[in-house]
Design an enzyme around this catalytic site. Structure first.
Site, short mmCIF file in Angstrom:
data_model
loop_
_atom_site.label_atom_id
_atom_site.label_comp_id
_atom_site.label_asym_id
_atom_site.label_seq_id
_atom_site.Cartn_x
_atom_site.Cartn_y
_atom_site.Cartn_z
CE LYS A 13 -10.30 6.36 0.47
NZ LYS A 13 -9.22 6.56 1.77
CB SER A 88 -7.63 3.00 1.49
OG SER A 88 -7.85 4.04 2.14
CB SER A 112 -5.15 6.34 2.59
OG SER A 112 -5.26 4.77 3.04
N1 GLN Z 1 -2.62 1.55 4.87
C1 GLN Z 1 -3.45 2.22 6.31
C2 GLN Z 1 -4.03 1.12 6.80
O1 GLN Z 1 -4.39 0.29 6.21
C3 GLN Z 1 -3.69 3.67 5.98
C4 GLN Z 1 -4.95 3.77 5.34
C5 GLN Z 1 -5.61 4.97 5.26
O2 GLN Z 1 -4.86 5.88 5.42
N2 GLN Z 1 -6.84 5.05 5.34
O3 GLN Z 1 -4.60 1.37 7.92
#
Ligand code: GLN
Length: 424
Positions: A13, A88, A112
């Site tokens: 990532k 994400s 994410s």
């Molecule tokens: N979807 C969540 C957010 O927008 C989690 C994102 C993540 O785990 N990096 O914060």
């Protein structure tokens, strides 16, 4: 560190530092930042003989649930390119699901890793807080962030976690406990003696019938293997999203203060320092990141701190306590990973609350610091994958992997891979 296997490709990532490779975090602001050092997990991967295959797309600074908030465009779901990968860590999940790589690394602050794994029909795991070093991970919300594995099978996810887990003195939150050893002996196919809680709040309003049905079928499989599955309640679940969306943006607003045009990436012009800062941040950050910084700065500001950040921290402590208490009675908790299958690109990108609601089933594990894994458990609308989530007590990775592996063997998800991704 143990070997993944000499030459196994692993995708990373793009919020994790690899020496000499640009790190964008899906943001224009960082361009063209090239980190001068490897993250802790990268050092471990190199030592294990992994080949660093490349960096994967993400929502800007890991803020999002669809990978549509990337400055470089969205990732697309290998099962239907008109649908999102989730986020994400959408790029990592898509790369594994499409068969580009057998393994990938993601980060999980509120879901994410697990949510994109569910959307893309693969295995994704968020380890206990402190198990994997975050040294070299671009910080989003430091009390929630964890790095974890994506793979096609539970055993592969476990192998990758074995490589990346372990103490690192350069991350002050890194634990010395290490990964719990796999449960040995007895029949690996039997779950006799395992008590699994089914929190009813995770099967209620907003959870699509097809998702409930798939996880219900998985419950049957686990029961046939000897597990006792019992309905129970986690009444504070509904406060997870409100608490998370105060705590995470608050920490983000502090962590992202360092992007001022002086040390990393882009620098805009301006008459004085203040103008350089605000022009750099104004031009460089996308709308969702700005929204989080505004929210977080407000929640932390004097006069509002007690009402927002302080209260969210209290709610978080209560959620954590509720979950810890549940593990006095249950070995594991079984829930869906997401309320729906992967939604179409564009459907939620202009509706922040609808996007945030994707995380309703995953944020609790981050707020409580516990491990959680998502596994494929069936298909729904348009043949899109459905994922189940198992949560375990902090540092209870052994039980989590045991149950996940047993389920995978018994339920025989859609292998061999890649499972007919449609590119049309
Ligand atoms: N979807 C969540 C957010 O927008 C989690 C994102 C993540 O785990 N990096 O914060």
């Amino acid at each position: 560190a143990r070997l993944v296997g000499e030459g196994v490709p692993v995708a990373i990532k793009d919020n994790i530092s690899v020496e000499g490779m640009p790190t964008t975090c899906g943001s224009r602001l960082l361009e063209p930042y090239v980190p001068p050092y490897d993250a802790g997990v990268i050092e471990r991967l190199r030592a294990a003989g992994a080949v660093l295959f490349g960096k994967t797309n993400l929502d800007e600074f890991a803020m999002g649930s669809s990978t549509e908030h990337s400055a470089f465009g969205p990732s697309r779901n290998p099962y239907s390119i008109e649908r999102t990968t989730g986020g994400s860590s959408g790029g990592s999940a898509a790369a594994v699901a499409a068969g580009l790589v057998p393994l990938a690394i993601g980060s999980d602050t509120g879901g994410s890793i697990r949510q994109p794994a569910a959307f893309c029909g693969i295995v994704g795991m968020k380890p206990s807080y402190g198990l994997v070093s975050r040294y070299g991970l671009v910080a989003f919300a430091s009390s929630l962030d964890q790095i974890g594995p994506f793979a096609r099978t539970v055993d592969d996810a476990r192998l990758l976690l074995e490589v990346i887990a372990g103490h690192d003195a350069r991350d002050a939150t890194s634990s010395v406990r290490g990964l719990s050893a796999p449960e040995s002996g007895s029949n690996p196919g039997s779950l006799r003696g395992l008590k699994i809680g089914l929190p009813t709040e995770y099967f209620g309003e907003g959870i699509h019938a097809e998702v409930r049905a798939a996880v219900g079928a998985a419950q049957g499989v686990l029961q046939r293997m000897g597990a006792e599955v019992v309905e129970m309640q986690l009444p504070l679940t509904k406060y997870g999203i409100p608490a998370y969306y105060i705590v995470a943006p608050s920490e983000a607003s502090s962590n992202l203060a360092r992007y001022d045009g002086m040390r990393f990436g882009q620098r805009a012009d301006g008459e004085d320092t203040g103008e350089v800062f605000s022009n750099t941040r104004g031009d460089g950050f996308g709308a969702e990141v700005k929204r989080r910084i505004l929210l977080g700065t407000f929640a932390l500001s004097s006069g509002y701190y007690d009402a927002y950040y302080g209260r969210a921290q209290k709610v978080r402590a209560a959620i954590r306590h509720e979950v810890e208490t549940a593990f006095e009675d249950f070995d594991l908790l079984l829930t869906p990973t997401t309320p729906t299958v992967a939604f179409p690109l564009g459907e939620k990108v202009d509706d922040p609350l609808a996007m945030y609601m994707n995380d309703v089933l995953t944020v609790t594990a981050n707020l409580a610091g516990i491990p959680a894994i998502s596994l494929p458990c069936g298909r729904g609308t348009d043949s899109m994958p459905i994922g189940l989530q198992l949560m375990g007590p902090r540092f209870g990775e052994d039980k989590l992997f045991k149950a996940a592996r047993a389920y995978e063997n018994e339920a025989a998800p859609p292998y061999p891979w890649p499972a007919e991704p449609t590119v049309a």
